[in-house]
Design a protein around this motif. Structure first.
Motif, PDB file in Angstrom:
ATOM      1  N   GLY A   1       0.815  -1.206   0.000  1.00  0.00           N
ATOM      2  CA  GLY A   1       0.000   0.000   0.000  1.00  0.00           C
ATOM      3  C   GLY A   1       0.846   1.252   0.000  1.00  0.00           C
ATOM      4  N   TRP A   2       0.244   2.311  -0.481  1.00  0.00           N
ATOM      5  CA  TRP A   2       0.833   3.642  -0.384  1.00  0.00           C
ATOM      6  C   TRP A   2       0.014   4.456   0.607  1.00  0.00           C
ATOM      7  N   PHE A   3       0.727   5.147   1.468  1.00  0.00           N
ATOM      8  CA  PHE A   3       0.119   5.972   2.498  1.00  0.00           C
ATOM      9  C   PHE A   3       0.811   7.325   2.471  1.00  0.00           C
ATOM     10  N   ARG A   4       0.138   8.343   2.960  1.00  0.00           N
ATOM     11  CA  ARG A   4       0.777   9.655   2.979  1.00  0.00           C
ATOM     12  C   ARG A   4       0.453  10.368   4.280  1.00  0.00           C
ATOM     13  N   GLN A   5       1.336  11.270   4.634  1.00  0.00           N
ATOM     14  CA  GLN A   5       1.143  12.001   5.879  1.00  0.00           C
ATOM     15  C   GLN A   5       1.694  13.407   5.764  1.00  0.00           C
ATOM     16  N   VAL A   6       0.910  14.329   6.257  1.00  0.00           N
ATOM     17  CA  VAL A   6       1.304  15.724   6.379  1.00  0.00           C
ATOM     18  C   VAL A   6       1.551  15.975   7.858  1.00  0.00           C
ATOM     19  N   PRO A   7       2.635  16.674   8.204  1.00  0.00           N
ATOM     20  CA  PRO A   7       2.892  16.948   9.630  1.00  0.00           C
ATOM     21  C   PRO A   7       1.683  17.563  10.308  1.00  0.00           C
ATOM     22  N   GLY A   8       1.328  16.998  11.441  1.00  0.00           N
ATOM     23  CA  GLY A   8       0.207  17.521  12.202  1.00  0.00           C
ATOM     24  C   GLY A   8      -1.135  16.944  11.809  1.00  0.00           C
ATOM     25  N   LYS A   9      -1.155  16.118  10.786  1.00  0.00           N
ATOM     26  CA  LYS A   9      -2.400  15.505  10.335  1.00  0.00           C
ATOM     27  C   LYS A   9      -2.291  13.989  10.419  1.00  0.00           C
ATOM     28  N   GLU A  10      -3.436  13.345  10.398  1.00  0.00           N
ATOM     29  CA  GLU A  10      -3.437  11.899  10.450  1.00  0.00           C
ATOM     30  C   GLU A  10      -2.933  11.312   9.126  1.00  0.00           C
ATOM     31  N   ARG A  11      -2.325  10.141   9.247  1.00  0.00           N
ATOM     32  CA  ARG A  11      -1.899   9.432   8.061  1.00  0.00           C
ATOM     33  C   ARG A  11      -3.107   9.046   7.235  1.00  0.00           C
ATOM     34  N   GLU A  12      -2.947   9.067   5.939  1.00  0.00           N
ATOM     35  CA  GLU A  12      -4.051   8.800   5.017  1.00  0.00           C
ATOM     36  C   GLU A  12      -3.669   7.659   4.074  1.00  0.00           C
ATOM     37  N   ASN A  13      -4.618   6.747   3.916  1.00  0.00           N
ATOM     38  CA  ASN A  13      -4.419   5.718   2.894  1.00  0.00           C
ATOM     39  C   ASN A  13      -4.498   6.364   1.517  1.00  0.00           C
ATOM     40  N   VAL A  14      -3.736   5.836   0.573  1.00  0.00           N
ATOM     41  CA  VAL A  14      -3.807   6.355  -0.784  1.00  0.00           C
ATOM     42  C   VAL A  14      -4.275   5.262  -1.741  1.00  0.00           C
ATOM     43  N   ALA A  15      -3.530   4.176  -1.815  1.00  0.00           N
ATOM     44  CA  ALA A  15      -3.874   3.093  -2.737  1.00  0.00           C
ATOM     45  C   ALA A  15      -3.146   1.836  -2.300  1.00  0.00           C
ATOM     46  N   CYS A  16      -3.662   0.706  -2.738  1.00  0.00           N
ATOM     47  CA  CYS A  16      -2.950  -0.537  -2.485  1.00  0.00           C
ATOM     48  C   CYS A  16      -3.192  -1.500  -3.634  1.00  0.00           C
ATOM     49  N   ILE A  17      -2.325  -2.494  -3.716  1.00  0.00           N
ATOM     50  CA  ILE A  17      -2.468  -3.509  -4.743  1.00  0.00           C
ATOM     51  C   ILE A  17      -2.164  -4.867  -4.137  1.00  0.00           C
ATOM     52  N   ASN A  18      -3.010  -5.824  -4.449  1.00  0.00           N
ATOM     53  CA  ASN A  18      -2.810  -7.195  -4.004  1.00  0.00           C
ATOM     54  C   ASN A  18      -1.974  -7.906  -5.062  1.00  0.00           C
ATOM     55  N   ASN A  19      -0.784  -8.331  -4.680  1.00  0.00           N
ATOM     56  CA  ASN A  19       0.105  -8.935  -5.654  1.00  0.00           C
ATOM     57  C   ASN A  19      -0.445 -10.251  -6.190  1.00  0.00           C
ATOM     58  N   SER A  20      -1.281 -10.916  -5.410  1.00  0.00           N
ATOM     59  CA  SER A  20      -1.802 -12.219  -5.828  1.00  0.00           C
ATOM     60  C   SER A  20      -2.755 -12.093  -7.005  1.00  0.00           C
ATOM     61  N   ASP A  21      -3.684 -11.152  -6.913  1.00  0.00           N
ATOM     62  CA  ASP A  21      -4.711 -11.071  -7.955  1.00  0.00           C
ATOM     63  C   ASP A  21      -4.775  -9.719  -8.648  1.00  0.00           C
ATOM     64  N   GLY A  22      -3.887  -8.811  -8.240  1.00  0.00           N
ATOM     65  CA  GLY A  22      -3.854  -7.504  -8.896  1.00  0.00           C
ATOM     66  C   GLY A  22      -4.936  -6.538  -8.464  1.00  0.00           C
ATOM     67  N   ARG A  23      -5.740  -6.951  -7.504  1.00  0.00           N
ATOM     68  CA  ARG A  23      -6.822  -6.072  -7.067  1.00  0.00           C
ATOM     69  C   ARG A  23      -6.256  -4.771  -6.520  1.00  0.00           C
ATOM     70  N   GLN A  24      -6.884  -3.671  -6.895  1.00  0.00           N
ATOM     71  CA  GLN A  24      -6.431  -2.349  -6.498  1.00  0.00           C
ATOM     72  C   GLN A  24      -7.530  -1.636  -5.717  1.00  0.00           C
ATOM     73  N   LEU A  25      -7.121  -0.886  -4.736  1.00  0.00           N
ATOM     74  CA  LEU A  25      -8.031  -0.035  -3.979  1.00  0.00           C
ATOM     75  C   LEU A  25      -7.459   1.377  -3.929  1.00  0.00           C
ATOM     76  N   TYR A  26      -8.336   2.357  -3.973  1.00  0.00           N
ATOM     77  CA  TYR A  26      -7.916   3.762  -3.949  1.00  0.00           C
ATOM     78  C   TYR A  26      -8.806   4.539  -3.001  1.00  0.00           C
ATOM     79  N   ILE A  27      -8.209   5.587  -2.396  1.00  0.00           N
ATOM     80  CA  ILE A  27      -9.071   6.525  -1.709  1.00  0.00           C
ATOM     81  C   ILE A  27      -9.814   7.326  -2.765  1.00  0.00           C
ATOM     82  N   GLU A  28     -10.932   7.912  -2.345  1.00  0.00           N
ATOM     83  CA  GLU A  28     -11.799   8.599  -3.304  1.00  0.00           C
ATOM     84  C   GLU A  28     -11.066   9.700  -4.045  1.00  0.00           C
TER      85      GLU A  28
END
Length: 122
Positions: free
Chosen positions: A35-62
């Motif tokens: 997965g990729w995650f991002r963080q700005v100082p002073g803010k909560e970490r945010e999910n960005v996207a992920c990929i399942n290596n087994s089946d290639g399934r991808q998820l994204y934040i809106e």
């Protein structure tokens, strides 16, 4: 020992593009999620996207849908995050990490890269 090394961050103007890379080593199975995650100082970490290596399934934040694309190159054990149409609000430190998926959501696992700065400004 699992190691994740990010690269590809930098500074771009709004509307520009960057491609982040996450090179993985030490993974003993092909069944993993990155997965990729991002963080700005002073803010909560945010999910960005992920990929399942087994089946290639991808998820994204809106906010990433339609602008970011996550992909993998199994021969290089590398996961990429292509970021297009970048906006100032995308400015953050981006981390890749092992992850796990439950339903339509994902969470970081135990292993993290060192992070790479992405700055979007005029």
């Amino acid at each position: 020992q699992v190691q994740l090394v990010e690269s590809g961050g930098g500074s771009v103007q709004p509307g520009g593009s960057l491609r982040l890379s996450c090179a993985a080593s030490g993974l003993t199975s092909d069944r993993y999620v990155i997965g990729w995650f991002r963080q700005v100082p002073g803010k909560e970490r945010e999910n960005v996207a992920c990929i399942n290596n087994s089946d290639g399934r991808q998820l994204y934040i809106e906010s990433a849908k339609g602008r970011f694309t996550i992909s993998r190159d199994n021969s290089k054990h590398t996961v990429y995050l292509q970021m297009d149409s970048l906006k100032p609000e995308d400015t953050a430190v981006y981390y890749c990490a092992t992850a796990y998926i439950i339903g339509d959501n994902f969470w970081p696992g135990d292993y993290w890269g060192q992070g790479t700065q992405v700055t979007v400004s005029l």
